[in-house]
Design a protein around this motif. Structure first.
Motif, PDB file in Angstrom:
ATOM      1  N   MET A   1       0.850  -1.171   0.000  1.00 15.39           N
ATOM      2  CA  MET A   1       0.000   0.000   0.000  1.00 15.39           C
ATOM      3  C   MET A   1       0.897   1.236   0.000  1.00 15.39           C
ATOM      4  SD  MET A   1      -3.056   1.274   2.601  1.00 15.39           S
ATOM      5  CE  MET A   1      -2.799  -0.077   3.674  1.00 15.39           C
ATOM      6  N   ALA A   2       0.541   2.214  -0.834  1.00 13.44           N
ATOM      7  CA  ALA A   2       1.333   3.435  -0.937  1.00 13.44           C
ATOM      8  C   ALA A   2       1.142   4.299   0.304  1.00 13.44           C
ATOM      9  CB  ALA A   2       0.918   4.223  -2.178  1.00 13.44           C
ATOM     10  N   GLN A   3       2.229   4.930   0.716  1.00 11.54           N
ATOM     11  CA  GLN A   3       2.177   5.835   1.871  1.00 11.54           C
ATOM     12  C   GLN A   3       1.366   7.071   1.507  1.00 11.54           C
ATOM     13  OE1 GLN A   3       3.222   5.505   4.973  1.00 11.54           O
ATOM     14  NE2 GLN A   3       2.687   7.563   5.573  1.00 11.54           N
ATOM     15  N   GLN A   4       0.457   7.452   2.360  1.00 15.05           N
ATOM     16  CA  GLN A   4      -0.352   8.658   2.168  1.00 15.05           C
ATOM     17  C   GLN A   4       0.414   9.867   2.704  1.00 15.05           C
ATOM     18  OE1 GLN A   4      -3.590   9.142   0.810  1.00 15.05           O
ATOM     19  NE2 GLN A   4      -3.118   7.139  -0.024  1.00 15.05           N
ATOM     20  N   THR A   5       0.344  10.973   1.974  1.00 16.92           N
ATOM     21  CA  THR A   5       0.994  12.209   2.390  1.00 16.92           C
ATOM     22  C   THR A   5       0.060  13.001   3.293  1.00 16.92           C
ATOM     23  OG1 THR A   5       2.195  12.278   0.298  1.00 16.92           O
ATOM     24  CG2 THR A   5       2.068  14.334   1.551  1.00 16.92           C
ATOM     25  N   LEU A   6       0.579  13.422   4.432  1.00 16.43           N
ATOM     26  CA  LEU A   6      -0.213  14.245   5.347  1.00 16.43           C
ATOM     27  C   LEU A   6      -0.521  15.596   4.710  1.00 16.43           C
ATOM     28  CD1 LEU A   6       1.558  13.624   8.772  1.00 16.43           C
ATOM     29  CD2 LEU A   6      -0.694  12.811   8.056  1.00 16.43           C
ATOM     30  N   LEU A   7      -1.723  16.085   4.956  1.00 22.87           N
ATOM     31  CA  LEU A   7      -2.097  17.414   4.495  1.00 22.87           C
ATOM     32  C   LEU A   7      -1.499  18.465   5.433  1.00 22.87           C
ATOM     33  CD1 LEU A   7      -5.887  16.809   3.736  1.00 22.87           C
ATOM     34  CD2 LEU A   7      -3.984  16.832   2.103  1.00 22.87           C
ATOM     35  N   SER A   8      -1.150  19.608   4.867  1.00 26.71           N
ATOM     36  CA  SER A   8      -0.655  20.721   5.683  1.00 26.71           C
ATOM     37  C   SER A   8      -1.845  21.379   6.386  1.00 26.71           C
ATOM     38  CB  SER A   8       0.048  21.751   4.795  1.00 26.71           C
ATOM     39  OG  SER A   8      -0.902  22.407   3.959  1.00 26.71           O
ATOM     40  N   ASP A   9      -1.561  22.197   7.380  1.00 20.81           N
ATOM     41  CA  ASP A   9      -2.622  22.933   8.072  1.00 20.81           C
ATOM     42  C   ASP A   9      -3.425  23.782   7.083  1.00 20.81           C
ATOM     43  OD1 ASP A   9      -2.075  21.866  10.571  1.00 20.81           O
ATOM     44  OD2 ASP A   9      -0.755  23.522  11.143  1.00 20.81           O
ATOM     45  N   THR A  10      -2.746  24.380   6.114  1.00 28.76           N
ATOM     46  CA  THR A  10      -3.415  25.205   5.103  1.00 28.76           C
ATOM     47  C   THR A  10      -4.320  24.347   4.224  1.00 28.76           C
ATOM     48  OG1 THR A  10      -1.578  26.767   5.092  1.00 28.76           O
ATOM     49  CG2 THR A  10      -3.048  26.801   3.175  1.00 28.76           C
ATOM     50  N   GLU A  11      -3.845  23.178   3.814  1.00 28.98           N
ATOM     51  CA  GLU A  11      -4.663  22.282   2.989  1.00 28.98           C
ATOM     52  C   GLU A  11      -5.892  21.790   3.760  1.00 28.98           C
ATOM     53  OE1 GLU A  11      -1.437  20.174   0.010  1.00 28.98           O
ATOM     54  OE2 GLU A  11      -1.393  19.620   2.149  1.00 28.98           O
ATOM     55  N   ILE A  12      -5.720  21.529   5.034  1.00 29.88           N
ATOM     56  CA  ILE A  12      -6.855  21.094   5.864  1.00 29.88           C
ATOM     57  C   ILE A  12      -7.864  22.237   5.984  1.00 29.88           C
ATOM     58  CG2 ILE A  12      -7.574  20.381   8.173  1.00 29.88           C
ATOM     59  CD1 ILE A  12      -4.739  18.989   8.349  1.00 29.88           C
ATOM     60  N   ALA A  13      -7.392  23.441   6.261  1.00 31.13           N
ATOM     61  CA  ALA A  13      -8.279  24.601   6.366  1.00 31.13           C
ATOM     62  C   ALA A  13      -9.022  24.836   5.062  1.00 31.13           C
ATOM     63  CB  ALA A  13      -7.486  25.841   6.768  1.00 31.13           C
ATOM     64  N   ASP A  14      -8.332  24.705   3.942  1.00 30.79           N
ATOM     65  CA  ASP A  14      -8.974  24.870   2.631  1.00 30.79           C
ATOM     66  C   ASP A  14     -10.053  23.815   2.422  1.00 30.79           C
ATOM     67  OD1 ASP A  14      -7.362  27.040   2.068  1.00 30.79           O
ATOM     68  OD2 ASP A  14      -6.026  25.939   0.718  1.00 30.79           O
ATOM     69  N   ALA A  15      -9.756  22.570   2.776  1.00 28.25           N
ATOM     70  CA  ALA A  15     -10.732  21.486   2.622  1.00 28.25           C
ATOM     71  C   ALA A  15     -11.954  21.740   3.480  1.00 28.25           C
ATOM     72  CB  ALA A  15     -10.096  20.141   2.974  1.00 28.25           C
ATOM     73  N   LEU A  16     -11.755  22.262   4.683  1.00 29.18           N
ATOM     74  CA  LEU A  16     -12.878  22.505   5.592  1.00 29.18           C
ATOM     75  C   LEU A  16     -13.773  23.654   5.129  1.00 29.18           C
ATOM     76  CD1 LEU A  16     -11.224  21.853   9.062  1.00 29.18           C
ATOM     77  CD2 LEU A  16     -12.900  20.412   7.865  1.00 29.18           C
ATOM     78  N   THR A  17     -13.285  24.509   4.224  1.00 25.46           N
ATOM     79  CA  THR A  17     -14.160  25.553   3.684  1.00 25.46           C
ATOM     80  C   THR A  17     -15.250  24.924   2.818  1.00 25.46           C
ATOM     81  OG1 THR A  17     -12.799  25.994   1.725  1.00 25.46           O
ATOM     82  CG2 THR A  17     -12.352  27.309   3.701  1.00 25.46           C
ATOM     83  N   GLU A  18     -14.977  23.770   2.208  1.00 24.81           N
ATOM     84  CA  GLU A  18     -15.975  23.041   1.420  1.00 24.81           C
ATOM     85  C   GLU A  18     -16.735  22.040   2.280  1.00 24.81           C
ATOM     86  OE1 GLU A  18     -14.144  21.183  -1.913  1.00 24.81           O
ATOM     87  OE2 GLU A  18     -13.474  23.073  -2.785  1.00 24.81           O
ATOM     88  N   LEU A  19     -16.106  21.540   3.313  1.00 25.22           N
ATOM     89  CA  LEU A  19     -16.719  20.540   4.205  1.00 25.22           C
ATOM     90  C   LEU A  19     -17.311  21.274   5.410  1.00 25.22           C
ATOM     91  CD1 LEU A  19     -13.861  17.894   3.985  1.00 25.22           C
ATOM     92  CD2 LEU A  19     -16.155  17.684   2.985  1.00 25.22           C
TER      93      LEU A  19
END
Length: 99
Positions: free
Chosen positions: A1-19
């Motif tokens: 299984m390929a290693q998943q890359t952790l999201l940065s704090d900025t990427e998480i914040a951006d995702a939460l604007t849609e979620l």
């Protein structure tokens, strides 16, 4: 299984604007859905289970009568990854369906 890359704090914040129904809780994102009835909540859990199995990514699920809480984190990566964001979008889609 390929290693998943952790999201940065900025990427998480951006995702939460849609979620908009999700909130960050340390290394996870969490959403609680209030179903119309207990059986409707169980049906949502069943649908999420199918989607999670297909994605090979499984949320923590807590059922309290009509309230179902989903917690997403990629434990093998030690935090939030794109898999969590994708499954959160799918849970939102399933939760928006009429009961």
């Amino acid at each position: 299984m390929a290693q998943q890359t952790l999201l940065s704090d900025t990427e998480i914040a951006d995702a939460l604007t849609e979620l908009t129904h999700w909130a960050r809780s340390e290394d996870s994102i969490v959403r609680t859905v209030t179903a119309a009835t207990f059986p409707a909540g169980i049906e949502l859990v069943r649908q999420v289970a199918e989607a999670a199995e297909a994605a090979d990514h499984h949320p923590d699920i807590d059922i309290r009568w009509r309230k179902v809480t989903f917690t997403l984190s990629t434990h093998s990566a030690g935090g939030l990854t794109a898999k969590d964001v994708a499954l959160a979008h799918e849970i939102d889609r399933l939760a928006a369906r009429p009961a």
